[in-house]
Design an enzyme around this catalytic site. Sequence first.
Site, mmCIF file in Angstrom:
data_model
loop_
_atom_site.group_PDB
_atom_site.id
_atom_site.type_symbol
_atom_site.label_atom_id
_atom_site.label_comp_id
_atom_site.label_asym_id
_atom_site.label_seq_id
_atom_site.Cartn_x
_atom_site.Cartn_y
_atom_site.Cartn_z
ATOM 1 C CE1 TYR A 38 46.654 72.657 42.072
ATOM 2 C CE2 TYR A 38 47.880 73.119 40.069
ATOM 3 C CZ TYR A 38 46.748 72.641 40.691
ATOM 4 O OH TYR A 38 45.729 72.138 39.940
ATOM 5 C CE LYS A 70 35.715 68.760 54.011
ATOM 6 N NZ LYS A 70 34.334 68.327 53.720
ATOM 7 C CG ASP A 126 31.878 68.740 51.308
ATOM 8 O OD1 ASP A 126 31.870 69.960 51.587
ATOM 9 O OD2 ASP A 126 31.689 67.854 52.173
ATOM 10 C CG ASP A 143 42.798 72.187 38.781
ATOM 11 O OD1 ASP A 143 42.712 72.674 37.636
ATOM 12 O OD2 ASP A 143 43.137 71.012 38.999
ATOM 13 C CG ASP A 152 38.413 71.049 34.780
ATOM 14 O OD1 ASP A 152 38.976 72.147 34.547
ATOM 15 O OD2 ASP A 152 38.848 69.958 34.358
HETATM 16 C C1 IPM Z 1 44.514 74.450 34.874
HETATM 17 C C2 IPM Z 1 45.257 73.168 34.581
HETATM 18 C C3 IPM Z 1 46.609 73.220 35.286
HETATM 19 C C4 IPM Z 1 46.336 73.394 36.768
HETATM 20 C C5 IPM Z 1 47.504 71.995 35.003
HETATM 21 C C6 IPM Z 1 47.775 71.831 33.524
HETATM 22 C C7 IPM Z 1 48.796 72.050 35.758
HETATM 23 O O1 IPM Z 1 44.505 72.087 34.996
HETATM 24 O O2 IPM Z 1 45.020 75.526 34.480
HETATM 25 O O3 IPM Z 1 43.427 74.382 35.447
HETATM 26 O O4 IPM Z 1 46.095 72.407 37.464
HETATM 27 O O5 IPM Z 1 46.373 74.534 37.229
HETATM 28 MG MG MG Z 2 42.539 72.558 35.646
#
Ligand code: IPM
Ligand code: MG
Length: 360
Positions: free
Chosen positions: A146, A195, A227, A251, A255
């Site tokens: 990032y 990884k 993975d 990240d 999710d």
């Molecule tokens: C998160 C989001 C952010 C990230 C985006 C919006 C830049 O996906 O907070 O997980 O990737 O960190």
């Molecule tokens: Mg995210």
Amino acid sequence: MKCSIGVISGDGIGPEIVREARKVLNAVAAKYGHDFEYTDLLLGGASIDAHGVPLTEETIKKAKACDAVLMGSIGGDPKTSPWYQLEPSKRPEAGLLGIRKALNLFANLRPAYLYEELRSACPLRGDISAAGFDMIIIRELTGGLYFGARRTEEVDGVRTATDTLSYNENEIRRIARRAFDIALKRKKKVCSVDKANVLDSSRLWRKVVEETAKDYPEVALSHMYVDNCAMQLVMNPAQFDVILTENMFGDILSDEASMVAGSIGMLASASLNDTKFGLYEPSHGSAPDIAGQNKANPLATILSAAMMLRYSFDLDKEAEAVETAVRQVLKDGYRTGDIMSDGCAYADTERMGTLVAERI
Ligand code: IPM
Ligand code: MG
């Protein structure tokens, strides 16, 4: 207690979900005799509209002057929003990355918990969800891909793009320490995800995590390739307590973890630095497709506010009151659309916030 809270309502569903979190915070203040003072801050698309840039010095300065910041979400629909006509460094997401970096918020905590009441919203097979799970992902937030150098260029007539993944040992050590400290208050298990079979940055990560573990003899450390971790999260999520990982892997895995917990609408997060200061935001995005429709699930933002009470203000009892109120609303059978199941009563964003506030 007097606390000054910066509020980034942000874009998309941001203003709606933040409004509900504030409603719950106000109920906490009234019940427990606190004084929460709010300062509105602009970030992301809202800041672009007002100032032409997604993050200003003024927002950084004002945020630093607060005890903590509560945030909704930023960003719009890249296909239709004019914000995405701007160069990447001027888009809403750059504002979020910028404030994380400016405030040195290197530790991102994302708890993923399967509520008994949401078992039917869990997409996993019944025999897997029956075991339940309660994990926290500790994601490094100010390093890695990032924040590495990036460029897009033409090399010998061929369009070429480069992103750099780099970590130094200090960055790894401080996030590892945070993960071990948190594990001490939980089931004392850290699974470090990397990884290391491919990446140099992961090999250093593993080494430094192992060195750090020597200071935490009570904590059981294991390592897992990313993975494999993605697979284990859907095969056997109950095995995890603390997952420690770098920015990009965190990240993606957070999710995934939120979805196995029923909905990304439930996943709170705290981004912390070395002090008590933190930025608290749901893990989900700004959902522009349902913005302004009073449909979004405000629970992740409300649970993020609970994390703020706990981590920035040391108000553990009040944090628990919020978490218990959320659980009670789910027990009482209320659901937003994303976690709806048979026999439950639909609650819109505004109603969901009121239901939680009433139970404080
Ligand atoms: C998160 C989001 C952010 C990230 C985006 C919006 C830049 O996906 O907070 O997980 O990737 O960190
Ligand atoms: Mg995210």
